[in-house]
Enzyme design. Structure first.
Site, PDB file in Angstrom:
ATOM      1  N   GLU A  71       1.094  -0.464  -5.142  1.00  0.00           N
ATOM      2  CA  GLU A  71       0.155   0.595  -5.476  1.00  0.00           C
ATOM      3  C   GLU A  71       0.969   1.867  -5.697  1.00  0.00           C
ATOM      4  O   GLU A  71       1.745   2.263  -4.827  1.00  0.00           O
ATOM      5  CB  GLU A  71      -0.840   0.800  -4.338  1.00  0.00           C
ATOM      6  CG  GLU A  71      -1.777   1.979  -4.570  1.00  0.00           C
ATOM      7  CD  GLU A  71      -2.477   2.430  -3.307  1.00  0.00           C
ATOM      8  OE1 GLU A  71      -3.672   2.763  -3.400  1.00  0.00           O
ATOM      9  OE2 GLU A  71      -1.849   2.458  -2.233  1.00  0.00           O
ATOM     10  N   ASP A  79       0.822  -1.200   0.000  1.00  0.00           N
ATOM     11  CA  ASP A  79       0.000   0.000   0.000  1.00  0.00           C
ATOM     12  C   ASP A  79       0.863   1.260   0.000  1.00  0.00           C
ATOM     13  O   ASP A  79       1.858   1.347   0.733  1.00  0.00           O
ATOM     14  CB  ASP A  79      -0.888  -0.006   1.251  1.00  0.00           C
ATOM     15  CG  ASP A  79      -1.814   1.172   1.335  1.00  0.00           C
ATOM     16  OD1 ASP A  79      -2.745   1.235   0.524  1.00  0.00           O
ATOM     17  OD2 ASP A  79      -1.590   2.036   2.204  1.00  0.00           O
TER      18      ASP A  79
END
Length: 532
Positions: free
Chosen positions: A270, A205
Site C-alpha cells: 500500500e 500496510d
C-alpha cells in the site's frame, strides 16, 4: 501460450478478493465476524473465480484501530478465533485452489505490544531504540511539526521516559524504528512465522511510513491542494516523516526471506503520500523487491472519468524492470465506489459497469467484499460510529465505517442478513439486505452473476490478465486495446450520463448497458470484444 514461453506467476493479472474479517461472517454469535466464518464462506469465494483472498488483520489487538494496532504479530485475537482456526482456513482455501494473502503491519504496533511496553520503560533498556523517541524542544513543544494521518500532532508525550514518541496514525499506534537492525530482524521473523503456516503472500500496510528522516526535519507546507483540506495532516507535504530511501534495502531483505520459501509468493505494498508513483515503481523494480503495489488513485477519487483511467494506466507502461500494478476501486479505508461515482445511473447497471471496467485494466484487480453485490456506502449515524478517524474528523469525512458494514448473506426475512444471530458490531444496512447473496445467486441478471462472468472472461484470456494496454483517442469515450503476442481485445466504455460518439468495432463478448449503434455509445455502457 507456447511450450517454450515461460508461464507467468499465478498473481500476475490475478483477481484477489479482500475480506474485512469483522464484517464477513460471525459464527460465535457475538456480532463480530471471525476466521471460522471466512472458512465457512470459502466455497462462495471460490465460486467467484478469484485466484486469492486477502484477509485484513486478525492478529492480537486492543482494537483501537480495529486490528491495525497489533499487540502480537504471531497470534490470533480471540475475537477472531485461534491459530488452529487460521490453519484450517488455509487448508480449505488451498483445497479449493485459493491462495491466501494476509495483511502485515510493519510500520507500527499497538502501544500494548510488549516491545513498546519495554521500550517506554527507560532510555537504556534492550528495546529503548525500537521505537522513534525524541526530546522535547526547550519550551516543551514536540520535536517538529509532523502531523498524524488521523488529525492530530504525530508526537505523544510519555512521562515514563520524559520524551515524545512518534505515531503517524493514532497515539495508540507508536511507530517502529525500522532503522534499527534488531527491529528489522524481528519483523523478518514475523514474516517467516506466517510463511511457515502456509500463507501465499502479504499485503503490506503503510509501507512508506516505515522509516523517517532521522534528523527530524520539519515537513514543508503544502500549497497545492488536490482537494480542500479536512485535517492538519493535509496542510503538509510528507517528505520527512515517511518515504525515506532506506525503505528499499529493507524491502530487498524482506523479498530475500520470502523467496527462500519458493518462487510463487505474492507481495503488494500500500503506497500513499505525495509521490506514490515513484515509490510504487521503486518498491517493485526488478526481481529483488515486491511483486506489486497500489496507491489511492481510484480509492479517493470523487469522480470517475476517462482521463483518470488513462492517466493511471499510462503511468505503468510496462517498461523493462518496471513492477506490476494493482488496482482497487474500493476497500476498507475508502467509501464504496458507487457512492462516490454513480450519479443518477441505476445502481445495478453502474455496479456491473465498474466490474467490467476493473476486469479490463492492466494489473491485478482487488475486489472488496460486497463489491460483487453492488453494495453502496452504509449510512452510519454518529452514535454508531466506531472508526476513530471518522469520530475525530466528523462531519468533514465520510469515515470508513460505511464501507465496513456486515456482509448480507440472506434476505429481508433475516434480521441481520445471515451475517450473525446477534446485533452486528456495525448496523446491518436495509439496502444491503435487499442486495443479499442468496437472492442474487438465483437471479441470472444479478450483479453477482455478472461479476462471475467478467472474472471468467478475464481468467480465460491471457491478453486481459497479462497484456499491454494501448489507448485509442483522448476524448470522453474510453477506448483501449489489450494486446499480447499479436492478438488483441478492444475495450470500450462510456462511464458518463451523456451518449458519446464512437466509431469502431462493436462486436462484444461481454457487454453492459446498450450496445453502440449509429456511431454512438449510450450512457453507462461498455463492452469487451472477442479476440481480434
Amino acid at each position: 501460450m507456447s511450450e517454450s514461453e515461460p508461464r507467468a506467476p499465478w498473481w500476475k493479472g490475478a483477481v484477489i478478493y479482500q475480506i474485512y474479517p469483522r464484517s464477513f461472517q460471525d459464527t460465535t454469535g457475538d456480532g463480530v465476524g471471525d476466521l471460522r466464518g471466512i472458512t465457512q464462506r470459502l466455497d462462495y469465494i471460490a465460486s467467484l473465480g478469484v485466484q486469492a483472498i486477502w484477509i485484513s488483520p486478525f492478529f492480537t489487538s486492543p482494537m483501537a484501530d480495529f486490528g491495525y494496532d497489533v499487540a502480537d504479530f504471531c497470534d490470533v485475537d480471540p475475537i477472531f478465533g485461534t491459530l488452529a482456526d487460521f490453519d484450517a482456513l488455509v487448508t480449505k482455501a488451498h483445497a479449493l485452489g485459493l491462495k491466501v494473502t494476509i495483511d502485515q503491519v510493519y510500520s507500527h504496533t499497538s502501544d500494548q505490544h510488549p516491545w513498546f511496553e519495554q521500550s517506554r520503560a527507560s532510555r537504556d533498556n534492550e528495546k529503548a531504540d525500537w521505537y522513534v523517541w525524541a526530546d522535547a524542544h526547550p519550551d516543551g513543544t514536540p520535536p517538529n511539526n509532523w502531523q498524524s494521518v488521523f488529525g492530530m500532532g504525530a508526537w505523544e508525550w510519555d512521562a515514563r521516559r520524559g520524551q515524545y514518541y512518534l505515531h503517524n496514525f493514532l497515539r495508540e499506534q507508536p511507530d517502529l524504528n525500522l532503522h534499527n537492525p534488531a527491529v528489522r530482524a524481528s519483523i523478518l521473523d514475523v514474516t517467516r512465522f506466517w510463511l511457515d503456516r502456509g500463507v501465499d503472500g502479504f499485503r503490506i500496510d503503510a509501507l512508506n511510513f516505515g522509516m523517517h528522516n532521522r534528523d527530524l526535519t520539519d515537513n514543508p507546507v503544502e500549497t497545492n491542494f488536490k482537494r480542500p483540506p479536512t485535517r492538519p495532516f493535509d496542510f503538509q507535504r510528507h517528505t520527512e516523516n515517511m518515504s525515506q530511501p532506506e525503505i528499499v534495502p529493507f524491502i530487498e531483505d524482506l523479498r530475500a526471506v520470502i523467496d527462500s520459501y519458493g518462487p510463487d509468493k505474492f507481495t503488494v505494498a500500500e503506497v500513499g503520500g505525495a509521490r506514490p508513483l515513484a515509490e510504487m515503481k521503486a518498491f517493485t523494480h526488478g526481481e529483488t523487491r515486491l511483486s506489486s503495489a497500489y496507491a489511492f488513485d481510484f480509492l479517493y477519487a470523487e469522480t470517475l472519468h476517462a482521463d483518470l483511467i488513462r492517466k493511471t494506466q499510462r503511468e505503468w507502461p510496462g517498461e523493462a524492470g518496471e513492477g506490476w500494478p494493482s488496482w482497487a476501486f474500493e476497500n476498507h479505508d475508502a467509501p464504496r465506489a458507487a457512492s462516490r461515482w454513480r450519479g443518477n445511473c441505476a445502481p445495478d447497471l453502474f455496479a456491473k459497469l465498474l466490474g467490467l471496467l476493473l476486469m479490463s485494466l492492466r494489473g491485478n484487480a482487488f475486489v472488496y467484499y460486497g463489491e460483487e453485490l453492488g453494495l453502496e456506502q452504509g449510512d452510519i449515524a454518529f452514535e454508531d460510529l466506531r472508526d476513530p478517524e471518522a469520530i475525530t474528523n466528523w462531519p468533514q469525512t465520510l469515515g470508513r465505517d460505511g464501507a465496513r458494514t456486515p456482509m448480507p448473506w440472506a434476505g429481508l426475512g433475516n434480521d441481520f442478513g445471515g451475517f450473525s444471530d446477534a446485533k452486528p458490531w456495525l448496523p446491518m444496512q436495509e439496502a444491503h439486505r435487499a442486495a443479499n447473496v442468496s437472492d442474487q445467486e438465483d437471479d441470472p441478471l444479478s450483479v453477482l452473476n455478472f461479476y462471475r462472468a467478467a472474472i471468467a472472461l478475464r481468467n480465460g484470456c491471457r491478453i486481459l490478465r497479462e497484456g499491454d494496454i494501448i489507448f485509442v483517442g483522448n476524448d470522453e469515450c474510453l477506448v483501449f486495446d489489450r494486446l499480447l503476442n499479436g492478438r488483441s481485445r478492444r475495450c470500450v466504455f462510456n462511464i458518463g450520463a451523456v451518449a458519446l460518439p464512437y466509431n469502431g468495432p462493436t462486436d462484444a463478448e461481454l457487454c453492459i448497458g446498450e450496445r453502440p449503434s449509429n456511431g454512438v455509445i449510450p450512457p453507462y455502457s461498455g463492452f469487451i470484444s472477442p479476440l481480434l
